[in-house]
Design a protein around this motif. Structure first.
Motif, mmCIF file in Angstrom:
data_model
loop_
_atom_site.group_PDB
_atom_site.id
_atom_site.type_symbol
_atom_site.label_atom_id
_atom_site.label_comp_id
_atom_site.label_asym_id
_atom_site.label_seq_id
_atom_site.Cartn_x
_atom_site.Cartn_y
_atom_site.Cartn_z
ATOM 1 N N ALA A 121 -6.702 1.739 1.896
ATOM 2 C CA ALA A 121 -6.211 0.355 1.778
ATOM 3 C C ALA A 121 -7.400 -0.603 1.675
ATOM 4 C CB ALA A 121 -5.369 0.001 3.002
ATOM 5 N N VAL A 122 -7.335 -1.537 0.710
ATOM 6 C CA VAL A 122 -8.416 -2.520 0.588
ATOM 7 C C VAL A 122 -7.911 -3.898 1.023
ATOM 8 C CG1 VAL A 122 -9.745 -1.377 -1.227
ATOM 9 C CG2 VAL A 122 -7.890 -2.909 -1.856
ATOM 10 N N ARG A 123 -8.840 -4.721 1.516
ATOM 11 C CA ARG A 123 -8.485 -6.067 1.988
ATOM 12 C C ARG A 123 -8.292 -6.993 0.799
ATOM 13 N NH1 ARG A 123 -11.181 -8.468 6.887
ATOM 14 N NH2 ARG A 123 -12.000 -9.928 5.384
ATOM 15 N N PRO A 124 -7.081 -7.462 0.578
ATOM 16 C CA PRO A 124 -6.876 -8.361 -0.572
ATOM 17 C C PRO A 124 -7.428 -9.758 -0.307
ATOM 18 C CG PRO A 124 -4.844 -8.100 0.648
ATOM 19 C CD PRO A 124 -5.848 -7.202 1.320
ATOM 20 N N LYS A 125 -7.826 -10.439 -1.385
ATOM 21 C CA LYS A 125 -8.279 -11.830 -1.294
ATOM 22 C C LYS A 125 -7.099 -12.790 -1.171
ATOM 23 C CE LYS A 125 -12.568 -12.174 -3.877
ATOM 24 N NZ LYS A 125 -13.022 -12.199 -5.251
ATOM 25 N N TYR A 158 0.541 -8.971 0.476
ATOM 26 C CA TYR A 158 0.784 -7.546 0.232
ATOM 27 C C TYR A 158 -0.484 -6.721 0.363
ATOM 28 C CZ TYR A 158 4.805 -9.726 -1.985
ATOM 29 O OH TYR A 158 5.911 -10.490 -2.218
ATOM 30 N N LEU A 159 -0.294 -5.410 0.502
ATOM 31 C CA LEU A 159 -1.362 -4.428 0.308
ATOM 32 C C LEU A 159 -0.863 -3.484 -0.776
ATOM 33 C CD1 LEU A 159 -2.135 -3.545 4.066
ATOM 34 C CD2 LEU A 159 -3.116 -5.392 2.674
ATOM 35 N N TRP A 160 -1.763 -3.091 -1.657
ATOM 36 C CA TRP A 160 -1.410 -2.210 -2.785
ATOM 37 C C TRP A 160 -2.243 -0.941 -2.614
ATOM 38 C CZ3 TRP A 160 2.341 -1.535 -5.968
ATOM 39 C CH2 TRP A 160 2.186 -0.998 -7.230
ATOM 40 N N ILE A 161 -1.561 0.136 -2.280
ATOM 41 C CA ILE A 161 -2.262 1.303 -1.745
ATOM 42 C C ILE A 161 -1.963 2.544 -2.587
ATOM 43 C CG2 ILE A 161 -2.537 2.722 0.345
ATOM 44 C CD1 ILE A 161 -1.362 0.303 1.907
#
Ligand code: PLP
Length: 385
Positions: A315-319, A323-326
């Motif tokens: 999982a990456v930290r969105p700006k 949401y999280l796109w995993i």
């Protein structure tokens, strides 16, 4: 009774049955953690609630709003566009109140697409783009959003046979579901693409205010040449936790706004004026209220990303966005993963494929629960690996 070809062509609407599924599982005693829909369950600004209470008994607000809607709302929108983006708009000619931004997004093709003409839509993407285009008899051209293109539509790769027939280009940054943001240079390229083909750039800006770590998403209308070819949709839903209130607006130059107004005047009679009045209070509470709400999403993001990474997800930290796109671990099908998440872990996530084939291989987590519940969800999902 035979339905129309257009209705038969529509894809399945994502999460259409999610509320029922959740009710069924809860009736069986399952503690469901619902990270499916982008609907945070947080409170709207108190000033908006208070204003709605004040006007609820006032008969003058109970009458048809028509497309003019509330002059006070139009003027509050114009002030917001100026304050936030430095974009000056005429509140009566260049703004249109909407029954949620979906209303405008889905009805827009009726104003600008003839049969056989093309709308370029992001895949995965908010399904009202495809739905509106199909219902209007247009032809959606889905372009996959891939990590190697930073989840932007590579406009240079659109075949010329498609580009020549394109009337609408749907863009959405900060993006649902990939959480990508777009640099100004990309918007400039999109403006040029549309200007050269007489197409309309449709910018869906539903997440304009949910951005983190000092990032402030721009309006496309800030850029040179944008006014000629752009309509931008804004929503009260996510910024103010007012999803069910159904309030948003479109901004564009007068000819574009009047075409959408004409379509809508045949299908609806405007949002309840009391809600538009409450929308004024919400917009005016931006400074005192929005930053703290965004900070809550940032807290949720940080907890969820850390817990999911700890559980074995990438999982990456969105700006920006909620949401999280995993990536689905080990490259499995997203629908299979989402089904297991629900049945074996009691966690609702959105399979990427529900938002188009281009979303395959990913799943979406909405930051709709408390940090504690998001941590629990990550633990439960980790046990599936
Ligand atoms: C990308 C995107 N656009 C538009 C909308 C619709 O928002 P509204 O509630 O204003 O219709 C959503 C809601 O989920 C969304 O994710």
């Amino acid at each position: 009774m035979r339905t129309s070809r257009r209705v038969r062509t529509l894809p399945e609407y994502p999460l259409a049955g999610a509320k029922e599924t959740r009710r069924r599982l809860e009736a069986q005693g399952v503690d469901v953690i619902d990270l499916g829909a982008g609907d945070a369950g947080l409170a709207p600004p108190p000033r908006a609630v208070e204003r709605l209470r004040e006007v609820a008994g006032d008969t003058s607000f109970s009458r048809y709003a028509f497309q003019l809607g509330s002059p006070a709302f139009r003027e509050a929108v114009a002030r917001f566009m100026e304050r936030r983006f430095g974009v000056t708009v005429d509140p009566y000619l260049e703004v249109l109140p909407l029954i949620g931004s979906k209303d405008g997004i889905a009805h827009l093709p009726f104003a600008f697409l003839d049969e056989g003409e093309v709308a370029i839509v992001p895949d995965p993407g908010y399904q009202a783009y495809v739905g509106g285009v199909v219902l209007a008899g247009g032809e959606p051209h889905a372009v996959p959003l891939r990590p190697e293109h930073d989840f932007l539509i590579p406009l240079g790769d659109v075949p010329e046979t498609v580009a020549a027939r394109t009337r609408l280009l749907y863009l959405n940054y900060p993006n649902n579901p990939t959480t990508a943001v777009a640099p100004d240079g990309y918007y400039r390229e999109a403006i040029r693409f549309c200007a050269e083909r007489g197409a309309l750039l449709v910018h869906d800006h539903a997440y304009s205010e949910i951005a983190f770590d000092g990032y402030r998403p721009p309006s496309v209308l800030e850029l040179d040449g944008a006014r000629d070819v752009t309509i931008e949709f804004h929503s009260m839903s996510k910024t103010y936790n007012m999803t069910g209130w159904r309030l948003g607006w479109a901004v564009a130059r007068p000819e574009i706004i009047s075409a959408l107004t004409r379509v809508k005047s045949f299908v609806d009679t405007g949002q309840y004026l009391g809600i538009q009045e409450a929308g004024v209070a919400a917009l005016e509470s931006w400074e005192e209220w929005v930053p703290a709400n965004v900070a809550e999403f940032a807290r949720r993001r940080d907890v969820a990303v850390e817990a999911l990474c700890g559980a074995g997800f990438d999982a990456v930290r969105p700006k920006a966005t909620m949401y999280l796109w995993i990536p689905v671990p080990r490259g499995g099908a997203s629908a299979t993963f989402a089904r297991r998440a629900l049945e074996e872990a009691g966690v609702i996530v959105l399979p990427g494929s529900a938002l188009g084939q281009g979303g395959e291989g990913f799943f979406r987590v909405a930051l709709t629960e408390t940090p504690e519940r998001l941590g629990q969800a990550a633990d439960r999902l980790g046990r599936l690996l």
